[in-house]
Motif scaffolding. Structure first.
Motif, mmCIF file in Angstrom:
data_model
loop_
_atom_site.group_PDB
_atom_site.id
_atom_site.type_symbol
_atom_site.label_atom_id
_atom_site.label_comp_id
_atom_site.label_asym_id
_atom_site.label_seq_id
_atom_site.Cartn_x
_atom_site.Cartn_y
_atom_site.Cartn_z
ATOM 1 N N UNK A 110 11.000 -3.078 8.333
ATOM 2 C CA UNK A 110 11.445 -1.927 9.112
ATOM 3 C C UNK A 110 12.147 -0.959 8.062
ATOM 4 N N UNK A 111 11.821 0.233 7.676
ATOM 5 C CA UNK A 111 12.410 1.178 6.942
ATOM 6 C C UNK A 111 13.097 2.280 7.703
ATOM 7 N N UNK A 112 14.371 2.006 7.750
ATOM 8 C CA UNK A 112 15.057 3.351 8.526
ATOM 9 C C UNK A 112 15.628 4.458 7.621
ATOM 10 N N UNK A 113 14.747 5.574 7.460
ATOM 11 C CA UNK A 113 14.956 6.371 6.600
ATOM 12 C C UNK A 113 14.425 7.943 6.845
ATOM 13 N N UNK A 114 15.404 8.821 7.109
ATOM 14 C CA UNK A 114 14.965 10.261 7.476
ATOM 15 C C UNK A 114 14.419 10.969 6.586
ATOM 16 N N UNK A 115 14.521 10.818 5.104
ATOM 17 C CA UNK A 115 13.940 11.650 4.057
ATOM 18 C C UNK A 115 12.324 11.087 3.690
ATOM 19 N N UNK A 116 11.571 11.855 3.736
ATOM 20 C CA UNK A 116 10.173 11.543 3.694
ATOM 21 C C UNK A 116 9.884 11.129 2.072
ATOM 22 N N UNK A 117 10.568 11.623 1.323
ATOM 23 C CA UNK A 117 10.409 11.171 -0.472
ATOM 24 C C UNK A 117 10.900 9.993 -0.645
ATOM 25 N N UNK A 118 11.937 9.641 0.146
ATOM 26 C CA UNK A 118 12.461 8.218 -0.072
ATOM 27 C C UNK A 118 11.714 7.206 0.613
ATOM 28 N N UNK A 119 11.245 7.533 1.831
ATOM 29 C CA UNK A 119 10.283 6.599 2.523
ATOM 30 C C UNK A 119 9.015 6.207 1.758
ATOM 31 N N UNK A 120 8.541 7.620 1.328
ATOM 32 C CA UNK A 120 7.319 7.340 0.436
ATOM 33 C C UNK A 120 7.169 6.409 -0.435
ATOM 34 N N UNK A 121 8.537 6.387 -1.470
ATOM 35 C CA UNK A 121 8.678 5.327 -2.478
ATOM 36 C C UNK A 121 8.524 4.247 -2.110
ATOM 37 N N UNK A 122 9.630 4.040 -1.238
ATOM 38 C CA UNK A 122 9.616 2.682 -0.695
ATOM 39 C C UNK A 122 8.529 2.121 -0.102
ATOM 40 N N UNK A 123 7.959 2.698 0.704
ATOM 41 C CA UNK A 123 6.384 2.390 1.163
ATOM 42 C C UNK A 123 5.491 2.029 0.234
ATOM 43 N N UNK A 124 5.263 2.863 -0.974
ATOM 44 C CA UNK A 124 4.390 2.545 -1.983
ATOM 45 C C UNK A 124 4.730 1.471 -2.849
ATOM 46 N N UNK A 125 6.112 1.207 -2.938
ATOM 47 C CA UNK A 125 6.513 -0.157 -3.781
ATOM 48 C C UNK A 125 6.260 -1.408 -3.066
ATOM 49 N N UNK A 126 6.539 -1.136 -1.658
ATOM 50 C CA UNK A 126 6.547 -2.546 -0.876
ATOM 51 C C UNK A 126 5.193 -2.897 -0.440
ATOM 52 N N UNK A 127 4.374 -1.963 -0.176
ATOM 53 C CA UNK A 127 2.892 -2.042 0.465
ATOM 54 C C UNK A 127 2.196 -2.596 -0.735
ATOM 55 N N UNK A 128 2.680 -2.293 -2.133
ATOM 56 C CA UNK A 128 1.626 -2.532 -3.222
ATOM 57 C C UNK A 128 1.843 -4.330 -3.372
ATOM 58 N N UNK A 129 2.684 -4.752 -2.952
ATOM 59 C CA UNK A 129 3.102 -6.239 -3.124
ATOM 60 C C UNK A 129 2.913 -6.929 -1.722
ATOM 61 N N UNK A 130 2.170 -6.195 -0.757
ATOM 62 C CA UNK A 130 1.643 -6.602 0.246
ATOM 63 C C UNK A 130 2.588 -6.868 1.763
ATOM 64 N N UNK A 131 3.768 -5.950 1.638
ATOM 65 C CA UNK A 131 4.653 -6.216 2.683
ATOM 66 C C UNK A 131 3.881 -5.087 3.994
ATOM 67 N N UNK A 132 4.095 -5.456 5.102
ATOM 68 C CA UNK A 132 3.872 -4.498 6.273
ATOM 69 C C UNK A 132 5.204 -3.600 6.586
#
Length: 837
Positions: A718-740
């Motif tokens: 679960x990523x608790x983040x109100x900034x879209x750009x920050x969430x987008x970076x975290x999502x891109x990194x973690x989904x690239x290694x297979x995390x939901x």
């Protein structure tokens, strides 16, 4: 004559006689009537007197039965008439009087009834004082009693007696008296106070004796004043001295007199004003001394130069009350240094005058310790050391005063005042004067020191301002350089015909520039935190083998690129050497030393080592670089020191690394040692306390032992983040290694999702969010999922944030900006750890 005629004549005589008798009877009746009227008038007058007289009157029979009382008696005893009349006076007295008074008075009343004389007596009745008298009249066969209320007169008389007693006591306590002189008879009458002042007995007060009591030198003045009063009607108000007859003591007298011309009587009041005259004299002396002190203060305040000021202090002190000479000794550790004297010392005086051991002068030592003024009235009566005796003998000093001098509440020195060849008893007001002088001199001395410090501080401020200006120029250069590369190569990446090889090269340059920029920002933040005293230390177990080898592996590529040898000298015992320390700060210190070593070394080698020495851990970084000049070695740990040097312009950097390292090392309880030779290289070393810690025992499950890395696709974050750009970076990194990935836009939503999604394995919690912040949400989540790992992430980066995050329940901490590898490694670390349980 015939019988008939004779009978008629006899009858006629009888009638005449009867008439005469009747006439006489009428006259007697008239007289009696007049007497009765007069008597009734007299009775009326007596009754009026009886009823209106202020004394109480009571008439009783001879056996004591009350016949009559007047109104005054009823008012005095405050009893109705019917309770008194026709009753025995003995019964009434027994009822009305206090038993104690009745026991004394009833026998007296019984005595009157039996015919004995009774002397008047007093009795207290209802808070009244009554005077009682009684007498028995044989003629009237009655007893007359008189009761008089003497309360007011008695109390007034007592008050008068008390007032006279108080006046006598007041006269004696105020040392005053009064007398009157009858000029025609020469008789003199004086009060007890006057007699006591003159030293004679009041009953033997004699003007011939009193006239000679004043001292002869005042006689003419007193005669002139008396003549002016009697003949010129001028006021008589004089002061003079007298010698008391009984003791011979001389005292000051103030006298005021008036003259009664009609009776030719001289009235005078006198008062002993000896104490007042002494006080007036002391006040005049004090005013004179403080006036001198004020002028001295003005002159001292004009001095700024320390040496000149000390000489002025000594000169001025010698002119104060009772002093002939002065000296100022300054305290330098355990030594005394002569700063000034008055009068000046001859050149051939012994060196002991100018420089001495403090222990050789215990009287000065005591003043410094107690911080109070000390007085020695006679040096011959006290024990002196050989050095003290030599000084006192050489200068013929007899009496001394030691006065402490303060600068910023610390004893800076001692001012010594003395008399030459004479003994002097310093009075209290003179000691007070010296203490005041000490305060003034301490103030002007402090001003002088502040002026000297101000000059130094101005020079330092100018140097600091110059360094900071250079720092701003340098930081502008340092920041713009990587920014230029980032912006420039980011633009080039957008070219459509860019080759893959070039694209990788540009990305590598951008990545390096980004790391360089982050390093600069970290240094600036760290130094600001250090300046604000916001840096905290946190001890935890740290494996020094691992730290050394990790740093060696991290900097080895840089050594290879520069063609340098990079050696590791690990002399720590055993495979695991774990100590309690702040691991992050220790790594930061060593990293800064390695950065400088590789920056300033172009050929040769760089070494990093660690060993045990005297129960402490010693670290060192040694290089064969350009070295550091001796004159600059003491300043290289200062902030911004090198920023405007030619070497800084050649090699870059802001000059903050070593100052940050020195601050961190001080927090850890260590200090740098530097050995450097220009052109040959430098060796930085430091030691830390060797606090051994127990090795960390890692609990490994069977599942983890067979497969160390938990499968990413099996885990939900679960990523608790109100900034879209920050969430987008975290999502891109973690989904690239297979995390939901799940997202919450604020802390409250993150809390609700923990209820709705029990399969969440880890939370990346932004601290600053709307509705509910990350810390508050963490506290609530830990109540329902205590084992759930929560990693705090924030852009603040303050040192206290890590401590706060752990207090709120966070498992770890990420400071923005963070890299892809940092994020993956930290998530992997806590996902794997969570999989153990």
């Amino acid at each position: 004559m015939t019988k008939a005629k004779i009978r008629n004549i006899g009858k006629k005589d009888t009638v005449t006689r009867f008439k005469d008798e009747m006439s006489a009877l009428k006259k007697e009746i008239k007289r009696l009537k007049e007497s009765e009227d007069f008597l009734m008038h007299q009775i009326t007058i007596l009754r009026d007197i009886f009823d209106t007289v202020r004394d109480g009157i009571v008439y009783t029979t001879l056996n004591g039965k009350v016949i009559s009382v007047n109104q005054a008696l009823l008012e005095i005893v405050e009893v109705p008439k019917e309770k008194i009349v026709n009753r025995s006076v003995l019964t009434i007295a027994a009822e009305l009087l206090h038993p104690k008074d009745a026991g004394n008075i009833l026998p007296l009343l019984r005595g009157v009834i039996t015919g004995k004389d009774m002397k008047p007596f007093r009795v207290t009745y209802k808070d009244k004082i009554l005077d009682v008298s009684a007498y028995k009249s044989p003629e009237t066969r009655m007893i007359t009693g008189i009761i008089r209320d003497i309360t007011e007169s008695t109390r007034a008389n007592d008050a008068l007696l008390k007032s006279e007693s108080r006046l006598r006591r007041a006269e004696l306590s105020s040392k005053s008296g009064n007398w009157e002189l009858h000029l025609e008879s020469g008789k003199m009458i004086g009060s007890q106070g006057a007699a006591k002042l003159y030293g004679v007995k009041a009953e033997s007060l004699d003007y011939k004796v009193v006239r000679d009591i004043p001292l002869p030198e005042y006689r003419n003045m007193m005669d002139a004043a008396l003549d002016d009063l009697i003949n010129g009607n001028k006021p008589y108000n004089i002061e003079f001295k007298i010698r008391k007859v009984d003791t011979g003591e001389i005292i000051d007298i103030h006298s005021v007199a008036e003259y009664d011309r009609e009776h030719k009587i001289l009235y005078s009041s006198i008062q002993d004003i000896t104490d007042r005259k002494k006080i007036e004299e002391q006040l005049l002396t004090k005013n004179r001394d403080f006036s001198k002190l004020f002028m001295i203060s003005l002159r001292l305040l004009e001095s700024i130069d320390k040496k000149e000021l000390l000489c002025n202090i000594a000169d001025s002190a010698a002119s104060l009350a009772g002093a002939d000479a002065s000296a100022i000794y300054l305290v330098k550790g355990d030594e005394l240094m002569l700063a000034a004297t008055a009068p000046s010392l001859p050149d051939d005086f012994p060196d002991e005058f100018r420089k001495a051991k403090l222990t050789h002068h215990p009287h000065i030592q005591a003043v410094i310790k107690t911080r109070t003024t000390s007085v020695i009235t006679d040096l011959s009566k006290v024990t002196l050391t050989e050095q003290e005796r030599m000084i006192s003998t050489t200068r013929n000093l007899v009496s001394l005063v030691y006065i402490p001098l303060f600068v910023q509440n610390k004893v800076e020195g001692v001012l010594i005042l003395g008399t030459i060849g004479r003994k002097y008893d310093f009075e209290k007001h003179e000691i007070d004067l010296f203490n005041t002088y000490s305060n003034i001199t301490s103030m002007v001395l402090e001003n002088s020191y502040l002026f000297d410090n101000l000059k130094v501080n101005i020079e330092k401020a100018e140097e600091s301002n110059r360094l900071k200006t250079a720092f701003l120029h340098n930081i502008s250069h340092e920041i713009r350089t990587p920014l230029n590369a980032i912006i420039g190569f980011s633009t080039l990446l957008g070219q459509p015909d860019l080759m893959a090889e070039k694209s990788h090269e540009y990305i590598s340059i951008i990545h390096q520039s980004n790391n360089q920029l982050l390093s600069i920002i970290d240094d600036i933040l760290n130094i600001s935190h250090i300046e604000a005293r916001q840096v905290l230390t946190s001890e935890s177990p740290a494996d020094l083998h691992v730290i050394l080898h990790n740093l060696h592996g991290q900097y080895l590529p840089q050594a290879v690129n520069k063609g340098l040898d990079f050696h590791i000298d690990d002399q720590l015992p055993g495979p695991d050497f774990i100590v309690l320390t702040d691991e992050s700060k220790l790594i930061s210190i060593l990293s800064n030393l390695l950065n400088n070593a590789f920056k300033f070394t172009n050929e040769g080698s760089v070494d990093i080592g660690c060993s045990i020495m005297n129960e402490q851990v010693e670290f060192y970084v040694e290089d064969t670089g350009i070295g550091i000049p001796v004159k600059e070695q003491t300043r290289i740990f200062e902030r911004f020191y090198q920023v405007d040097k030619a070497v800084s312009r050649l090699y870059g950097g802001m000059g903050l690394g070593l100052s940050i390292s020195a601050a961190y090392l001080e927090m850890l309880g260590g200090k740098f040692t530097l050995h450097s030779t220009p052109g040959k290289g430098s060796r930085f070393s430091f030691t830390l306390p060797c606090k051994m810690a127990k090795p960390v025992v890692h609990i490994t499950s069977e599942k983890q032992a067979s497969n160390p890395d938990i499968k990413a696709w099996e885990k939900t974050i679960l990523v608790a983040e109100d900034e879209d750009s920050n969430f987008a970076f975290i999502q891109a990194v973690l989904t690239s290694v297979g995390y939901k990935i799940l997202r919450a836009f604020n802390g409250l939503e993150a809390l609700h999702m923990c209820y709705d999604y029990p399969d969440i394995d880890l939370i990346l919690m932004d601290i600053r969010m709307p509705v509910k912040d990350g810390y508050a949400s963490t506290v609530e989540i830990k109540k329902i999922r205590p084992q759930l790992p929560i990693i705090a992430q924030t852009a603040y980066g303050y040192p206290g944030d890590i401590h706060t995050a752990r207090e709120k329940g966070c498992s770890d901490y990420l400071t923005k900006p963070f890299s892809k590898n940092q994020l993956i490694e930290l998530v992997k670390k806590h996902i794997n750890r969570a999989g153990i349980y």
